[in-house]
Write a protein that holds these residues in place. Structure first.
Motif, short mmCIF file in Angstrom:
data_model
loop_
_atom_site.label_atom_id
_atom_site.label_comp_id
_atom_site.label_asym_id
_atom_site.label_seq_id
_atom_site.Cartn_x
_atom_site.Cartn_y
_atom_site.Cartn_z
N THR A 1 65.60 37.23 19.99
CA THR A 1 64.62 36.21 21.25
C THR A 1 63.01 37.07 20.95
N LEU A 2 61.93 36.85 20.90
CA LEU A 2 60.33 37.19 21.63
C LEU A 2 60.03 36.84 22.61
N LEU A 3 59.54 38.49 23.52
CA LEU A 3 59.28 37.99 24.27
C LEU A 3 57.89 38.18 24.10
N ALA A 4 56.38 37.28 25.31
CA ALA A 4 55.20 37.59 25.08
C ALA A 4 55.37 39.50 26.19
N PRO A 5 54.16 39.42 26.27
CA PRO A 5 53.34 41.10 27.29
C PRO A 5 54.10 40.79 29.08
N ASP A 6 53.77 39.42 28.34
CA ASP A 6 54.05 38.84 30.76
C ASP A 6 56.10 38.09 30.66
N GLY A 7 56.64 38.45 29.78
CA GLY A 7 57.99 38.42 29.60
C GLY A 7 57.92 36.78 29.10
N THR A 8 57.95 36.18 29.25
CA THR A 8 57.97 34.89 28.80
C THR A 8 58.86 34.89 27.42
N THR A 9 58.89 33.50 27.24
CA THR A 9 59.59 33.50 25.60
C THR A 9 58.80 32.71 25.32
N VAL A 10 58.80 33.51 24.09
CA VAL A 10 57.43 32.68 22.43
C VAL A 10 58.33 31.67 22.06
N ALA A 11 59.37 32.37 21.46
CA ALA A 11 60.43 31.94 20.89
C ALA A 11 61.38 32.70 20.84
N GLU A 12 63.03 31.86 20.05
CA GLU A 12 63.78 32.26 20.51
C GLU A 12 64.89 31.65 19.25
N PHE B 1 60.43 32.57 13.19
CA PHE B 1 58.95 32.05 12.58
C PHE B 1 57.97 31.71 14.06
N THR B 2 57.34 32.78 14.31
CA THR B 2 55.68 31.96 14.99
C THR B 2 54.94 32.91 14.50
#
Length: 153
Positions: free
Chosen positions: A93-104, A118-119
């Protein structure tokens, strides 16, 4: 009589802020303790790591465990994040600086239980790459690689 009432009132006023101060300090101390426990691991300059997921890592609440890695990314970065393990069914999982999920991603395109995502990064900052096991499949060695892809010209 009037001065005694004033002194009693003053003591009560002074007591309340002291109580609130004590509560505030204990909350701050508890928050600091929690922050000490969570320390994502910086990814090395190669953006590649061989590591081991263990029972000492972050419990997922589903029987498995997770480990977090920090990586600083720029707006416009195109990434491939590859996670493989012979020991457990992986999820990345890739998490953004604000903690939201960017991709999984759970299972890679090759039909294995390895993970590949890929993202494209839309905001600069420090991101978290979370390595975790699916369900109760557990612990063991893994390889993680974050690749910045170059556009084809």
């Amino acid at each position: 009589m009037r001065s005694q009432a004033f002194v009693v009132s003053l003591k009560q006023i002074a007591f309340i802020p002291a109580s609130l101060l004590a509560i505030g300090l204990s909350s701050t101390a508890a928050f600091a303790q929690v922050n000490k426990l969570y320390n994502p691991i910086p990814l090395p300059g190669s953006y590649e790591v061989s590591d081991t997921l263990s029972e000492k890592d972050i419990p997922t609440g589903q029987g498995g465990f997770a480990r977090d890695y920090m990586v600083t990314l720029k707006k416009g970065d195109n990434l491939a994040v590859d996670l493989s393990s012979e020991s457990f069914d992986s999820i990345v999982t890739l998490l953004a600086p604000d903690g939201t999920t960017v991709a999984e991603n759970d299972d890679g395109p090759d039909g294995s239980s390895n993970s590949l995502l890929f993202t494209r990064i839309t905001e600069p900052g420090t991101y978290i790459v979370r390595v975790r096991s699916f369900g109760e499949t557990g612990v063991g060695g893994f390889k993680l690689k974050v690749t910045r892809l170059q556009p084809v010209k």
